[in-house]
Design an enzyme around this catalytic site. Structure first.
Site, PDB file in Angstrom:
ATOM      1  N   ASP A 168      -2.302   9.251  22.825  1.00 31.18           N
ATOM      2  CA  ASP A 168      -3.752   9.372  22.687  1.00 31.18           C
ATOM      3  C   ASP A 168      -4.520   8.684  23.820  1.00 31.18           C
ATOM      4  O   ASP A 168      -5.390   7.872  23.574  1.00 31.18           O
ATOM      5  CB  ASP A 168      -4.133   8.775  21.317  1.00 31.18           C
ATOM      6  CG  ASP A 168      -5.602   8.928  20.984  1.00 31.18           C
ATOM      7  OD1 ASP A 168      -6.173   9.977  21.313  1.00 31.18           O
ATOM      8  OD2 ASP A 168      -6.176   7.992  20.390  1.00 31.18           O
ATOM      9  N   GLU A 420       4.830   3.255  18.417  1.00 35.67           N
ATOM     10  CA  GLU A 420       4.850   4.317  17.420  1.00 35.67           C
ATOM     11  C   GLU A 420       5.942   5.360  17.628  1.00 35.67           C
ATOM     12  O   GLU A 420       5.654   6.557  17.654  1.00 35.67           O
ATOM     13  CB  GLU A 420       3.468   4.978  17.331  1.00 35.67           C
ATOM     14  CG  GLU A 420       2.395   3.996  16.917  1.00 35.67           C
ATOM     15  CD  GLU A 420       1.139   4.664  16.390  1.00 35.67           C
ATOM     16  OE1 GLU A 420       0.906   5.839  16.706  1.00 35.67           O
ATOM     17  OE2 GLU A 420       0.377   4.006  15.651  1.00 35.67           O
ATOM     18  N   TYR A 476      -3.910   2.541   9.663  1.00 34.38           N
ATOM     19  CA  TYR A 476      -5.256   3.120   9.656  1.00 34.38           C
ATOM     20  C   TYR A 476      -5.716   3.532   8.266  1.00 34.38           C
ATOM     21  O   TYR A 476      -6.378   4.548   8.096  1.00 34.38           O
ATOM     22  CB  TYR A 476      -5.297   4.312  10.630  1.00 34.38           C
ATOM     23  CG  TYR A 476      -5.254   3.848  12.075  1.00 34.38           C
ATOM     24  CD1 TYR A 476      -6.411   3.420  12.714  1.00 34.38           C
ATOM     25  CD2 TYR A 476      -4.055   3.793  12.781  1.00 34.38           C
ATOM     26  CE1 TYR A 476      -6.380   2.966  14.020  1.00 34.38           C
ATOM     27  CE2 TYR A 476      -4.011   3.335  14.083  1.00 34.38           C
ATOM     28  CZ  TYR A 476      -5.177   2.917  14.703  1.00 34.38           C
ATOM     29  OH  TYR A 476      -5.155   2.462  15.989  1.00 34.38           O
ATOM     30  N   GLU A 514      -2.480  -2.666  15.472  1.00 33.05           N
ATOM     31  CA  GLU A 514      -3.570  -1.689  15.500  1.00 33.05           C
ATOM     32  C   GLU A 514      -4.175  -1.545  14.113  1.00 33.05           C
ATOM     33  O   GLU A 514      -3.453  -1.491  13.120  1.00 33.05           O
ATOM     34  CB  GLU A 514      -3.087  -0.295  15.961  1.00 33.05           C
ATOM     35  CG  GLU A 514      -2.789  -0.199  17.432  1.00 33.05           C
ATOM     36  CD  GLU A 514      -2.476   1.221  17.896  1.00 33.05           C
ATOM     37  OE1 GLU A 514      -2.995   2.179  17.286  1.00 33.05           O
ATOM     38  OE2 GLU A 514      -1.717   1.359  18.862  1.00 33.05           O
TER      39      GLU A 514
END
Ligand code: BDP
Length: 613
Positions: A168, A420, A476, A514
């Site tokens: 990303d 990740e 998230y 994160e």
């Protein structure tokens, strides 16, 4: 063979010379990959001028150029001063994304894979003195299963190539860091390693110097005032310092280690490094610096700014450090690739703790891996032969380079070996094991190793978290999962997962590497809606409540320090907007929230160790 001298930060010393080749270089796209056939290694015609260091992308006003994927060339002339004859000469490329082949006066000299590490084009025997010489470099920015970062390259129907990252951030490309002309003596210092131990009266530093000759090596250590505190000779040994001023979090102290090669009283080579003396250790659920527990407060970052893309900018780096100090941070992760070494030097000087990450990102095979992960989709990235061979080889080489370049930095407290990756299949396990062992072998300081776990790497399915010395969670809940009014469910999910982690890994500290919510700066809504500044604060307050409930959580690095550019798409509004600061490095409201929280949290917040401040 690793060229350790290429990875050594270049300096002017009494025996070494350095010339920065930053400036305008000739530049040309090579969409047909026929540069060599057409003799471009000897020089470019019909070129444009391109600033170095910088990513080429955002200078252009047409989209084909900005998105250009394939081969492209940089070229310029340079003079080697006659006084340097007899020295060993090289051009140091500090970052050519993502792979490069260098031609000196038309002759192919070196090739290098990976866009985030320095490499050297050795010039001995190839250049004329006091006359113009030519360097041409062919760079390629295509992504594949074997590139770090990983991705794919799509051939559009119109014949153009396009980068499809499995990550990303925008695939910024080019000579992102400086190119330097370096002259060192023929017999010279190639490498230095240090390993520190605290003693009752101070410290002991075990050192090892590599040279390419047999003459005596002298090591002298100076304090900040320039007074000598220790001196010894030999390529290996132990330096004992009394009443050591240790390097500490936000209280840095650097000694200068001066290395000399001596022959009958004269100096053959001289090099120095500024070194902070400190130890790093994981003990139970604590991260210890100099035997004292620390709580990490900070950011996942990017090297990303307006116009220059991923190009290194000392002014931007300076502003970032000022903002990080202002907000009360003490750490950051070099997500998702090794940063320019100047940034680590700043962190050394400011006393910041750095989780240093290799560019192993995208090993999940999805552009929107944050979404795929939340959907539970499996992508068996590591089962392919090419990944187990070529990718792994590239990965190991990148880890060797990273650790060799950064091993002496006091700020570096851990290596992050993946971001990740897919971790739920058996094929991942063997790959992980090799990478983790390789990092341990390479690092003289045996720092903790970790990797950032994607959403679907939960304790019940992740087969790889056992390799990590501490858990780095990218989570998230409240954004990709149960966002907006469902945030109360998100909170429950986060709590449940943390409980599971505490059970599964009772002896590992947990760092949130994160968590974050996209936020359009200036968008205000009462009550909040997702994307508003109010929602970002609401989301963060929820996270803080949960972090504070768990003693195992030993750090919080929010995603992201600043808004940054990504591939365009339906989930990104001119880039990722999870910044606490805007891309122009101005605060969103959430910055004040962090400032209040982080200034109130003690450095040893939640420590379980008996040795407190
Ligand atoms: C994670 C990635 C990071 C992304 C972030 C996000 O590690 O690179 O930018 O999520 O979605 O998947 O904002």
């Amino acid at each position: 063979m690793l060229d350790t001298q290429a990875l050594q930060y270049p300096r002017n010393t009494s025996t070494r010379r350095l010339f920065d080749l930053s400036g305008l270089w000739k530049f040309k796209f090579d969409s047909g990959a026929c540069g060599e056939e057409n003799g471009w290694q000897y020089g470019l015609s019909d070129y444009i001028l391109m600033p170095v260091p910088a990513s080429f992308n955002d200078f252009f006003t047409d989209k084909n150029s900005r998105e250009y994927t394939g081969d492209f060339w940089y070229e310029r002339d340079f003079i080697v001063p006659g006084e340097w004859e007899g020295m060993s000469l090289f051009l140091r490329f500090e970052g050519a994304a993502h792979r490069a082949e260098v031609y000196i006066n038309g002759k192919k000299t070196v090739s290098h894979e990976g866009g985030f590490m320095p490499f050297a084009a050795r010039l001995d025997g190839l250049v004329k003195f006091d006359k113009p010489n030519r360097v041409a470099v062919k760079i390629n920015n295509e992504l594949s299963l074997t590139s770090l970062p990983a991705g794919s390259t799509k051939l559009l129907k119109n014949g153009r190539k396009m980068s499809k990252p499995f990550f990303d951030f925008f695939n910024y490309s080019g000579l992102n860091r400086a190119v330097k002309l370096v002259a060192v003596p023929k017999e010279s210092i190639l490498d230095l390693s240090v390993e520190h131990k605290l003693t009752e009266d101070g410290s002991e530093t075990k050192y090892s110097v590599t040279t390419n000759g047999d003459n005596t090596v002298q090591v002298s250590v100076f304090d900040k005032d320039g007074s000598i505190v220790a001196e010894t000779t030999g390529k290996e040994g132990v330096i004992h310092i009394e009443n050591t001023r240790l390097w500490n979090v936000l209280d840095a102290y650097l000694y200068t280690f001066r290395l000399r090669i001596l022959k009958s009283g004269s100096i053959i080579d001289e090099y120095y490094e500024d070194i902070g003396i400190r130890t790093v250790e994981i003990k139970g659920r604590d991260i210890l610096i100099n035997n004292k527990p620390v709580y990490l407060k900070g950011f996942g970052k990017h090297e990303d700014s307006d116009i220059i893309g991923r190009g290194f900018s000392l002014p931007v780096a300076k502003r970032d450090f000022e903002l990080m100090k202002w907000i009360g941070a003490n750490s950051f992760r070099t997500s998702h690739y090794p940063y320019a070494e100047e940034i680590l030097k700043m962190a050394d000087r400011e006393g910041f703790l750095v989780i240093d990450e290799v560019a192993a990102v995208g090993m999940f095979e999805s552009l929107m891996n944050f979404l795929e992960a939340s959907s539970g989709k499996k992508t068996d990235f590591f089962s392919r032969d090419i990944v187990q061979t070529q990718t792994k080889e590239n990965h190991k080489a990148a880890v060797s380079e990273l650790i060799t370049r950064d091993k002496n930095h006091a700020c570096v407290i851990a290596w992050s070996l993946f971001n990740e990756p897919e971790t739920t299949s058996d094929s991942a396990v063997k790959y992980f094991e090799e990478i983790f062992i390789h990092a341990l072998k390479t690092d003289p300081q045996k720092r903790p190793r970790t990797f950032a776990l994607i959403m679907n790497s939960t304790p019940s399915v992740c087969k790889c978290y056992g390799f990590s010395d501490f858990l780095s969670l990218n989570r998230y809940y409240g954004w990709y999962v149960n966002g907006g009014y469902e945030i109360s469910d998100a909170k429950e999910q986060l709590i449940d997962e943390l409980k599971e982690w505490e059970k599964a890994a009772p002896n590992k500290p947990i760092i949130f590497t994160e968590f974050g919510a996209d936020t359009m700066p200036g968008l205000h809504k009462l009550p909040s809606v997702m994307w508003s500044e109010e929602y970002q604060e609401e989301y963060l307050n929820m996270q803080f409540e949960v972090f504070d409930m768990f003693d195992s959580v030993k750090g919080e690095q929010v995603w992201n320090f600043a808004d940054f550019q990504t591939t365009e798409g339906i989930l990104r509004v001119d880039g990722n907007k999870k910044g606490i600061f805007t891309r122009a490095r101005q605060p969103k409201n959430a910055a004040y929230l962090f400032k209040k929280r982080w200034e109130s949290l003690a450095l040893d917040y939640k420590s379980t160790s008996s040795c407190r401040y």
